[in-house]
Design a protein around this motif. Structure first.
Motif, short mmCIF file in Angstrom:
data_model
loop_
_atom_site.label_atom_id
_atom_site.label_comp_id
_atom_site.label_asym_id
_atom_site.label_seq_id
_atom_site.Cartn_x
_atom_site.Cartn_y
_atom_site.Cartn_z
N ALA A 250 23.08 0.17 -0.68
CA ALA A 250 23.25 -0.88 0.33
C ALA A 250 22.02 -0.99 1.20
O ALA A 250 21.58 -2.11 1.55
N THR A 251 21.42 0.14 1.57
CA THR A 251 20.20 0.13 2.37
C THR A 251 19.08 -0.60 1.64
O THR A 251 18.36 -1.42 2.24
N ARG A 252 18.95 -0.32 0.35
CA ARG A 252 17.90 -0.96 -0.44
C ARG A 252 18.12 -2.47 -0.52
O ARG A 252 17.20 -3.27 -0.33
N VAL A 253 19.37 -2.88 -0.80
CA VAL A 253 19.67 -4.30 -0.95
C VAL A 253 19.43 -5.06 0.35
O VAL A 253 18.93 -6.20 0.35
N ASN A 254 19.74 -4.43 1.46
CA ASN A 254 19.64 -5.11 2.76
C ASN A 254 18.25 -4.99 3.38
O ASN A 254 18.03 -5.49 4.49
N LEU A 255 17.34 -4.34 2.70
CA LEU A 255 16.00 -4.14 3.24
C LEU A 255 15.24 -5.46 3.32
O LEU A 255 15.15 -6.20 2.34
N ALA A 256 14.72 -5.76 4.50
CA ALA A 256 13.92 -6.98 4.69
C ALA A 256 12.46 -6.64 4.41
O ALA A 256 11.84 -5.84 5.12
N LEU A 257 11.90 -7.24 3.37
CA LEU A 257 10.52 -6.95 3.00
C LEU A 257 9.56 -7.73 3.89
O LEU A 257 9.74 -8.93 4.11
N PRO A 258 8.52 -7.06 4.40
CA PRO A 258 7.52 -7.78 5.20
C PRO A 258 6.74 -8.76 4.33
O PRO A 258 6.64 -8.60 3.11
N ARG A 259 6.18 -9.76 4.95
CA ARG A 259 5.33 -10.70 4.24
C ARG A 259 3.97 -10.05 3.99
O ARG A 259 3.45 -9.33 4.86
N PRO A 260 3.39 -10.27 2.83
CA PRO A 260 2.09 -9.65 2.54
C PRO A 260 0.96 -10.24 3.38
O PRO A 260 0.91 -11.46 3.61
N ALA A 261 0.08 -9.37 3.83
CA ALA A 261 -1.12 -9.85 4.51
C ALA A 261 -2.06 -10.50 3.50
O ALA A 261 -2.78 -11.45 3.83
N THR A 262 -2.02 -9.98 2.26
CA THR A 262 -2.82 -10.54 1.18
C THR A 262 -1.88 -10.91 0.04
O THR A 262 -1.57 -10.07 -0.82
N PRO A 263 -1.37 -12.14 0.01
CA PRO A 263 -0.43 -12.53 -1.05
C PRO A 263 -1.13 -12.69 -2.39
O PRO A 263 -2.35 -12.93 -2.45
N ALA A 264 -0.36 -12.54 -3.45
CA ALA A 264 -0.91 -12.78 -4.79
C ALA A 264 -1.22 -14.26 -4.96
O ALA A 264 -0.55 -15.13 -4.38
#
Length: 569
Positions: A250-264
């Motif tokens: 549940a912790t993994r699923v609810n984790l909010a990923l930060p936006r990349p400073a250097t996007p692909a």
């Protein structure tokens, strides 16, 4: 069970405590599958919190601080232990009292569970299962202790008026008739005789097997209690482990990923030919290959995770997961390859990774002169050795936290793993990484090196034929031959195909965002009836063409041209 005074009160209390422990252990086990919130102790604790007046809550927080909930759960367990002991004492007198107490125990637990927000009927299963097992254990322990009555009566006393046959003996043959001797013995008349006649003393009652009220059996009670405690402990431990896994999921699923400073960079048009049977440019997480030494996938709590960088550095670094997520993140498309992959094998995949550049953290630590190896260690103890120069040469070598837009799956290293383009995974892609020692290849060895594999593992230029599959039956006429090729951090510049050792023909190539991914290729072929062998070879951007020389995966990766044989009708 009728009233029984042979089992002392302390033994009843011990049986009650054991039955209560087993009930909670089984409830914990079932709650591990149903959800930690369905464990009755937690539900009762939550209910107590809800019903506690605000001043009492404030007192608890001020007195115990962060440990207030631990103290509360401990208090609930102490109260339950006392109740279980009382139930055991009552049950030694009449087992129905014990069952009634356990039933009341269960009603309280069920009520507490059902008062939780969003609770459903299935949430009571842990409590019900625990109470049923506790009841069975209580009856079993008391029976072992001797708390039961037999149904047979004692044999009558042996005296002058007892007929010989009724005492289990027989009349010995003799000439006296009236003066016959009756022998009381086992089957067949064996054993010492007992004369029946004047002057013979009275014998005490003979107790038949299973007859009468048994005495208290301390040894059988203690062994039963020991077994119950073992089962209770094992059930609780397994339940906590299962519950912990659910909580981490549940912790993994609810984790909010930060936006990349250097996007692909956006994928250029034409990266995927979308040919049926051809590997897609992005490999789905559930389809990504997994090869590692972990028999059981490590379950690492990101709240407890730490990454330590030490060894030949000026300033050792230790960083938490939260701190890692606050650093500038880089997003990159990178293909990973396992050194165990045979020519044309499945152990290769491409994903979009998000993470912190390894070089940034190593610069923070300050690499010392002469350091040429990063000995990284997984949470489960696996190690791998990565060349320092490869990580520091500007490529997107990452401490990755995400894969294809979601937090890393547990199987692929959650919460953090290494991703280094251009190296086989056994020297670069440590999952569940927790430690990096900056060292030298002449001082340290990683897991696979003493097992015969090369210390350094640069990826070889390779290709694979995805369609048609070897052994396929095709219709004569125009068909498509297609596959993927890779030469990570160099890039694929060309792929050639030949049929039946004929002329090499240039395949068309799909677009790629950079040199760190595989590349799709395809060739149209006018198939004629008969059996045909198709081969492929790739050439990288440095001008190196995939070698024909066949070599096994050990010690530094397989080589050779992939080939498939098909039948055309």
């Amino acid at each position: 069970m009728q009233k029984n005074e042979t089992v002392p009160a302390w033994a009843g209390a011990l049986a009650g405590l054991t039955a209560g422990a087993l009930a909670l252990g089984i409830a914990q086990l079932v709650a591990g599958l149903a959800g930690p919130e369905t464990f009755p102790v937690v539900a009762v604790g939550d209910a107590v919190v809800d019903l506690t007046p605000a001043p009492v809550k404030d007192f608890a927080i001020n007195t115990f601080g962060e440990n207030d909930k631990t103290v509360l759960i401990g208090g609930v367990l102490v109260v339950l232990a006392g109740i279980a002991a009382v139930i055991g004492v009552l049950a030694r007198r009449r087992l129905a009292y014990g069952y009634a107490g356990l039933a009341l125990f269960g009603v309280v637990g069920v009520a507490a569970v059902l008062t939780r927000p969003g609770a459903g009927a299935a949430d009571v299963l842990p409590t019900v299962a625990g109470v049923l097992c506790g009841g069975l254990a209580l009856g079993w322990l008391l029976r072992r202790a001797g708390g039961g009555r037999g149904t047979a009566a004692a044999a009558p006393e042996v005296g002058g008026t007892v007929p010989a046959g009724e005492a289990g003996g027989e009349v010995a043959p003799g000439s006296g008739g009236e003066g016959a001797v009756s022998e009381v013995g086992g089957a067949g008349g064996g054993g010492a005789g007992s004369e029946v006649g004047a002057g013979a003393g009275e014998r005490p009652a003979v107790m038949r097997a299973g007859a009468g009220e048994r005495g208290f059996d301390r040894r059988r009670l203690i062994t039963g209690v020991a077994g119950g405690i073992v089962v209770a402990g094992a059930s609780a431990a397994l339940g906590r482990q299962l519950g912990g896994r659910r909580e981490l999921a549940a912790t993994r699923v609810n984790l909010a990923l930060p936006r990349p400073a250097t996007p692909a960079r956006p994928l250029p048009p034409g990266t995927d030919f979308r040919i049926p049977g051809l590997s897609s440019f992005i490999t789905k997480n559930q389809d990504f290959y997994r090869v590692d030494t972990a028999l059981v996938v490590p379950q690492v709590d990101p709240r407890a995770w730490r990454l330590r960088i030490h060894g030949m550095v000026d300033r050792p670094v230790e960083i938490t997961y939260a701190e890692l997520l606050n650093l500038p993140l880089t997003e990159a498309d990178i293909t990973l390859t396992c050194v165990s992959n045979e020519v044309g094998g499945p152990y290769v995949g491409n994903a979009r990774w998000l993470g912190v550049r390894m070089a940034d953290l190593l610069r923070r630590a300050g690499l010392q002169p002469g350091a040429d190896m990063l000995l990284s260690t997984s949470d489960d103890g696996f190690t791998c050795g990565t060349p320092v120069d490869v990580v520091m040469d500007g490529r997107d070598a990452l401490f990755a936290i995400a894969m294809n837009g979601e937090a890393l799956p547990f199987e692929h290293g959650f919460p953090v793993r290494q991703v280094v383009p251009g190296l086989y995974g056994y020297v670069s892609a440590t999952k569940w990484v927790v430690d990096v020692k900056v060292t030298r290849f002449d001082r340290d060895q990683a897991y696979w090196t003493p097992r015969g594999w090369a210390a350094k593992g640069p990826i070889k230029t390779e290709s694979r034929i995805d369609v048609p599959k070897s052994g396929a039956s095709l219709k004569a006429g125009r068909t498509t031959i297609a596959g993927v090729a890779w030469a990570q951090h160099t890039g694929v510049d060309a792929v050639e195909v030949r049929v039946d050792r004929g002329e090499w023909r240039q395949a068309r190539l799909a677009a790629v965002p950079g040199p760190d991914t595989w590349r799709q290729w395809a060739l149209d072929w006018d198939a004629t009836p008969g059996e045909h062998t198709i081969e492929a070879r790739a050439t990288d951007a440095a001008g190196h063409t995939q070698t024909e020389r066949q070599a096994p995966p050990a010690p530094d990766g397989a080589s050779g041209w992939p080939a498939v044989t098909v039948q055309v009708t």
